[in-house]
Scaffold this active site. Structure first.
Site, short mmCIF file in Angstrom:
data_model
loop_
_atom_site.label_atom_id
_atom_site.label_comp_id
_atom_site.label_asym_id
_atom_site.label_seq_id
_atom_site.Cartn_x
_atom_site.Cartn_y
_atom_site.Cartn_z
N SER A 289 0.84 -1.19 0.00
CA SER A 289 0.00 0.00 0.00
C SER A 289 0.88 1.25 0.00
CB SER A 289 -0.96 -0.04 1.19
OG SER A 289 -1.93 0.97 1.09
N ASP A 392 -10.25 -2.72 -6.16
CA ASP A 392 -9.42 -1.68 -5.55
C ASP A 392 -9.42 -0.47 -6.48
OD1 ASP A 392 -7.58 -0.10 -4.26
OD2 ASP A 392 -5.88 -1.45 -4.53
N HIS A 422 -8.24 -4.34 -1.65
CA HIS A 422 -6.99 -3.70 -1.23
C HIS A 422 -6.47 -4.37 0.05
CE1 HIS A 422 -4.18 -0.29 -1.42
NE2 HIS A 422 -4.22 -0.28 -0.09
#
EC number: 3.1.1.1
Length: 460
Positions: A289, A392, A422
């Site tokens: 991320s 996502d 995600h």
């Protein structure tokens, strides 16, 4: 589509995240919230204690590497590092001496993937007493039970002559810049998995969080760890050279060797696990991320400084659902703006907490990898594997970045996982799903192309 359980957990997760982000925004208005030393974890984070024994195939330890900040690393050393150079036997350390375990078909003890389960429980029970005696410093073969002043973790042999060298992975956790930690339960589990699957030493970086420390603090922390890794390699080499040097009438004393090292490099200690088992010339960056944004920053800085990082060489990077954004929305940003766990409005709040107020822009170089004028040129970037999830909203921009890398002949494949969200491979609730396991195996297969072939890896 994601399961009902994932959907329900996503609602709960987003509620808590929104509440925490709003609290951070309120507190960031107070100038006293700025803290140069910084924080690397939050009170609400569930953390895993380090364990310097190979109880599940990986030993861990924490190191605070910068006295001026809270920057730290957690080292994940796979048990395969103890395999001797001779392929016929496997080694264990027992009371300071090397003993061998013969006739173990298929080397089940050192199986990286089997060690995730319990298939080796009988064998591990037999060698547990030996593992508990790793690195006793008292010189006795059996320290008193219950003694609290004896280090019972793994300590490499002082000679280091039979040590196996493994590549190194710098791992940067996610959390939207304001949360997460390198020692969280979820990140600890993920890094152990990567250490076993990739047969690699993982350094999980505990970078400083926002809003106490805004950009570029977290990114600079990532590059500082890369430089620290190079310094450790040079310290270890100096230690070895001084230890092997002789003067008329005898060998140089260890205390004198240490004095020379301190005079040359400052009062830095050689990290024994890295000195004996790490090969920094095969370094992989992996970011999760927002950690993927840090990994990309570190890769670019490594290219800029070039050979000044020797002996460290970044041979590849893995970007797992990177935290990219931009002022012009992509198709996925329009259609999936309210997707699972991290929706777009909350991510914009996170960026406001991370970027300095005077620099806030969705096209900031830390946010948008495709803004004009970003250096160095993409053709110099290392091979880059990008992991994306079907559900996502950040997916399309990550794919676009990968496409730009391929246009300049960089090996930059994209792996998209169907019905995934995600952080599907790193979030606490999802770590044990088949998709998370498959993702780890896919990363290992790709990464080994660049960490297994000496002399054929990418170099700047």
């Amino acid at each position: 589509m994601p399961s009902v359980g994932v959907k329900l957990y996503s609602v709960f997760f987003k509620f808590l995240l929104k509440h925490r982000l709003q609290n951070r925004i309120q507190s960031s208005g107070d100038e006293s919230s700025s803290d140069p030393f910084g924080v690397t974890t939050r009170p609400e984070e569930s953390v895993a204690a380090p364990n310097p024994l190979f109880t599940d195939g990986v030993a861990t330890k924490d190191i605070h590497i910068d006295p001026l900040t809270s920057l730290s690393v957690r080292i994940f050393l796979p048990e395969s590092a103890l395999t001797p150079l001779e392929p016929s036997t496997s080694a264990c350390v027992y009371s300071g001496k090397a003993r061998t375990l013969n006739n173990i078909a298929g080397s089940d003890l050192l199986s990286r993937r089997n060690s995730l389960g319990s298939s080796n429980s009988l064998l591990s029970h037999k060698v547990e007493s030996r593992r508990n005696s790793y690195g006793y410093t008292t010189g006795s073969s059996s320290p008193e039970a219950g003694s609290s002043d004896v280090y019972r973790g793994y300590a490499p042999s002082s000679s280091g002559g039979n040590s196996r060298k493994l590549p190194v992975m710098l791992q940067f956790h996610g959390g939207g810049w304001v949360s997460g930690s390198n020692d969280s339960v979820a990140n600890d589990f993920f890094c152990r998995r990567m250490a076993k699957h990739c047969d690699i030493i993982v350094l999980a970086v505990g970078y400083r969080l926002a809003p106490e420390n805004r950009y570029p603090a977290a990114c600079e922390d990532g590059f500082k760890v890369l430089k620290w890794l190079g310094k450790q390699a040079n310290l270890a080499e100096c230690n070895k050279s001084m230890g092997n040097s002789r003067r008329p009438g005898g060998e140089v004393k260890k205390s004198e060797v240490n004095k020379h090292i301190v005079d040359a490099f400052g009062a830095s200690l050689v990290e024994p696990w890295l000195a004996n088992h790490a090969d920094p010339s095969r370094c992989v960056l992996l970011g999760v991320s927002c950690g993927a944004n840090i990994a990309d920053y570190v890769a670019r800085k490594a290219i800029e400084v070039g050979q000044n990082l020797d002996p460290v060489k970044v041979v590849a990077q893995v970007l797992m659902y990177p935290f990219f954004i931009g002022s012009v929305p992509t198709q996925s940003e329009i259609k999936q703006a309210n997707s699972y766990f991290y929706d777009k409005p909350m991510c914009i709040l996170a960026w406001k907490l991370f970027l300095p107020e005077e620099e806030f822009s969705l096209d900031h170089q830390a946010a948008n990898p495709l803004v004009p004028g970003r250096s160095p040129p993409l053709k110099f970037m290392p091979p880059t594997l990008t992991i994306v999830a079907e559900h996502d909203w950040m997916r399309d921009r990550a794919i676009a970045y990968s496409e730009e890398l391929r246009k300049v002949n960089v090996d930059a494949p994209v792996l998209e996982y169907k019905d995934a969200v995600h952080e599907f491979a790193t979030l606490d609730m999802l770590l044990r799903t088949p998709q998370a396991q498959a993702c780890a195996e896919d990363i290992a297969i790709w990464a080994k192309k660049y960490i297994s072939l000496r002399g054929h890896e990418f170099s700047y």
